[in-house]
Scaffold this motif. Structure first.
Motif, PDB file in Angstrom:
ATOM      1  N   GLN A   9       0.824  -1.202   0.000  1.00 44.37           N
ATOM      2  CA  GLN A   9       0.000   0.000   0.000  1.00 44.37           C
ATOM      3  C   GLN A   9       0.862   1.258   0.000  1.00 44.37           C
ATOM      4  OE1 GLN A   9      -2.709  -0.256   3.304  1.00 44.37           O
ATOM      5  NE2 GLN A   9      -3.950  -1.877   2.373  1.00 44.37           N
ATOM      6  N   LEU A  48       1.450   6.522  -6.956  1.00 43.01           N
ATOM      7  CA  LEU A  48       0.319   7.353  -7.349  1.00 43.01           C
ATOM      8  C   LEU A  48       0.598   8.829  -7.079  1.00 43.01           C
ATOM      9  CD1 LEU A  48      -2.690   5.163  -6.114  1.00 43.01           C
ATOM     10  CD2 LEU A  48      -1.939   5.548  -8.463  1.00 43.01           C
ATOM     11  N   CYS A 100       2.263   1.743  -3.421  1.00 44.24           N
ATOM     12  CA  CYS A 100       1.207   2.226  -4.322  1.00 44.24           C
ATOM     13  C   CYS A 100       0.946   3.709  -4.110  1.00 44.24           C
ATOM     14  CB  CYS A 100      -0.075   1.432  -4.110  1.00 44.24           C
ATOM     15  SG  CYS A 100      -0.013  -0.268  -4.736  1.00 44.24           S
ATOM     16  N   TYR A 101       0.890   4.142  -2.842  1.00 45.26           N
ATOM     17  CA  TYR A 101       0.670   5.552  -2.548  1.00 45.26           C
ATOM     18  C   TYR A 101       1.804   6.415  -3.096  1.00 45.26           C
ATOM     19  CZ  TYR A 101      -3.139   4.275   0.633  1.00 45.26           C
ATOM     20  OH  TYR A 101      -4.307   3.800   1.152  1.00 45.26           O
TER      21      TYR A 101
END
Length: 299
Positions: free
Chosen positions: A16, A23, A19-20
């Motif tokens: 996660q 992004l 991914c953050y």
């Protein structure tokens, strides 16, 4: 088991976080260029030449906007109005005509569906060229120096959209729904209007967004078919301003380079052209990926 679950939970958290981070980098790569564009439009032209571009104006100046709107505000707002009209009207007409054409191609019980599919695909590979198109629209349809010259040439010019519609109808509209509606006495238009269109909202919004962007950013039709300034769309008018500035700079040499905001005005023109689309785009973005994924499915 507990150790495996804790490792799995830690791995999920790391995933996660990664991914953050990814992004965030992608979001910044989209936002930062626009911030630099906006900052450069409010920077003094001489400072831009000396210091280059930045995220904050080194020497704040509104001269680029003053030059564009001084004595030209009425024409700019008129061009805005024309662009809004051709974008809205052209998109609506395209959404009315294109899906109807594609729906007939998607019907397996229509004998000529394969012929029209091949016909549309052929137009994606070959076209007559600029000169025959110009002769057809100006000599046969007589749309030169009318607002229709900014609408009709692009109305059903993209066979890719038709194929998207067709694939969406073929994969999402089950033939049993149509047969059941026919048994109940529904007409073809009623089936299309009450069953097909409501189930196709994602692809309609997606193609509508792409069509609208195409109309908003179009300037080639204005170059080909419009010679009267009163029919200039926003993109055509901004392009004419830039051409005039470049002509003045080339005629007057270095003296004109200091007088006209040649660099900053390009940024101001981009801001004027892109801001309305940036405001409207988030309202349609949620349909975009879904519509492309649905329309791109092949049997």
């Amino acid at each position: 088991m507990e150790k495996d679950s804790s490792l799995r939970g830690r791995g999920d958290k790391i995933f996660q976080v990664v991914c953050y981070i990814v992004l965030t980098i992608l979001a910044l790569s989209a936002v930062l260029p626009f911030l630099m564009l906006l900052s450069s439009s409010f920077t003094d032209n001489g400072a831009l030449r000396v210091n280059g571009y930045g995220f904050w104006p080194s020497v704040f100046s509104t001269y680029a906007y003053e030059y564009m709107f001084q004595g030209k505000a009425a024409q700019i707002f008129r061009s805005y109005g024309i662009t809004f009209f051709i974008t809205i009207f052209g998109t609506v007409i395209s959404l009315l005509i294109g899906p109807m054409f594609a729906y007939t191609m998607s019907r397996r019980d229509y004998k000529r569906a394969r012929f029209w599919t091949v016909f549309v695909f052929f137009t994606m590979l070959f076209n007559g060229g600029v000169v025959p198109s110009y002769m057809m629209w100006t000599q046969i349809f007589n749309i030169k120096n009318t607002i229709w010259a900014l609408i009709f040439p692009n109305l059903i010019a993209n066979g890719f959209f038709i194929i998207l519609y067709k694939n969406n109808f073929s994969s999402n509209i089950h033939p049993a729904l149509i047969e059941a509606a026919k048994i109940d006495g529904a007409s073809e238009f009623f089936i299309y209007r009450k069953i097909v269109l409501p189930l196709s909202l994602p692809i309609l919004a997606t193609v509508g967004l792409m069509t609208g962007l195409g109309y908003w950013n179009d300037w080639t039709n204005g170059i080909y078919y419009i010679t009267e300034e009163k029919w200039y769309s926003l993109q055509v008018y901004l392009n004419s301003i830039l051409s005039n500035i470049q002509a003045m700079q080339s005629m007057n040499g270095a003296a004109a380079g200091g007088q006209f905001p040649g660099v900053s005005i390009r940024m101001a023109m981009a801001v004027i052209g892109v801001v309305p689309i940036m405001i409207l785009y988030p309202f349609f973005q949620k349909y975009f990926v879904k519509g492309i994924a649905i329309g791109g499915v092949k049997e």
